[in-house]
Design a protein around this motif. Structure first.
Motif, PDB file in Angstrom:
ATOM      1  N   THR A  90     -90.927 -17.331  66.114  1.00 33.32           N
ATOM      2  CA  THR A  90     -92.272 -17.839  65.811  1.00 33.32           C
ATOM      3  C   THR A  90     -92.327 -18.267  64.349  1.00 33.32           C
ATOM      4  O   THR A  90     -91.403 -18.010  63.564  1.00 33.32           O
ATOM      5  N   ALA A  91     -93.427 -18.886  64.008  1.00 32.07           N
ATOM      6  CA  ALA A  91     -93.646 -19.289  62.611  1.00 32.07           C
ATOM      7  C   ALA A  91     -93.731 -18.067  61.712  1.00 32.07           C
ATOM      8  O   ALA A  91     -93.352 -18.125  60.538  1.00 32.07           O
ATOM      9  N   SER A  94     -90.278 -17.110  60.576  1.00 33.81           N
ATOM     10  CA  SER A  94     -89.807 -18.011  59.516  1.00 33.81           C
ATOM     11  C   SER A  94     -90.505 -17.713  58.198  1.00 33.81           C
ATOM     12  O   SER A  94     -89.870 -17.708  57.136  1.00 33.81           O
TER      13      SER A  94
END
Length: 177
Positions: A90-91, A94
């Motif tokens: 998922t973001a 990151s």
């Protein structure tokens, strides 16, 4: 002949007294100058020790933080890789990876900036080796390599030992003064 010597003795005594006063003044001046030089040297040594102590303690904290950020980064990379393998990336993963990497980069820059202020050569060498080990280990962690932390742990432990020994040496020197 007795009366001639009687006239010379007061004049001779006057000159000998003046000479004794001059020699005593000269000796006192030399002693005072030596005391002032010793006091100045003591003040300079004290300033050097205060400077060195402040930077040793600051560096010790920065090195500990760098090691902590390295281990944090390793955990984040591990979670990132597991999520990547499970196709659950998922973001947030990151963002967490970027934040952990940035935190380590900031503290490594601070460590590098402080290395030059370590005055004792042996301590500076141990600190440089620990810093380099953290840099190399962080690169291998980010590259996804199977990373062993024994070397970085040993290098940072050696740096902590050298730093604390130097602080003890400085304080032991103060106690003997």
């Amino acid at each position: 002949m007795d009366s001639g010597w009687m006239a010379v003795w007061p004049v001779g005594a006057f000159f000998l007294g003046g000479l004794a006063t001059q020699v005593t003044g000269w000796l006192n001046h030399r002693r005072q100058r030596a005391e002032r030089a010793a006091d100045e040297a003591s003040v300079i040594q004290g300033r050097r020790e205060e400077f060195e102590l402040a930077h040793l303690v600051e560096f010790n904290g920065l090195l500990r933080e760098a090691a902590d950020r390295l281990f944090d980064l390793a955990g984040v990379v591990q979670r990132y890789r597991r999520a990547e393998v499970a196709d659950a990336l998922t973001a947030e993963h990151s963002a967490e990876l970027h934040a952990a990497s940035a935190a380590l980069t900031v503290v490594r820059a601070a460590v590098s900036a402080q290395l030059g202020f370590i005055l004792h050569d042996r301590v500076r060498m141990a600190a440089q080796m620990a810093s380099a080990s953290i840099a190399m280990t962080s690169s291998s962690v980010l590259d996804g390599e199977n990373t062993e932390f024994e070397e970085v742990t040993a290098m940072t432990a050696a740096a902590y030992t050298a730093l604390s020994a130097r602080v003890r040496d400085i304080y032991a020197g103060r106690a003997s003064v």
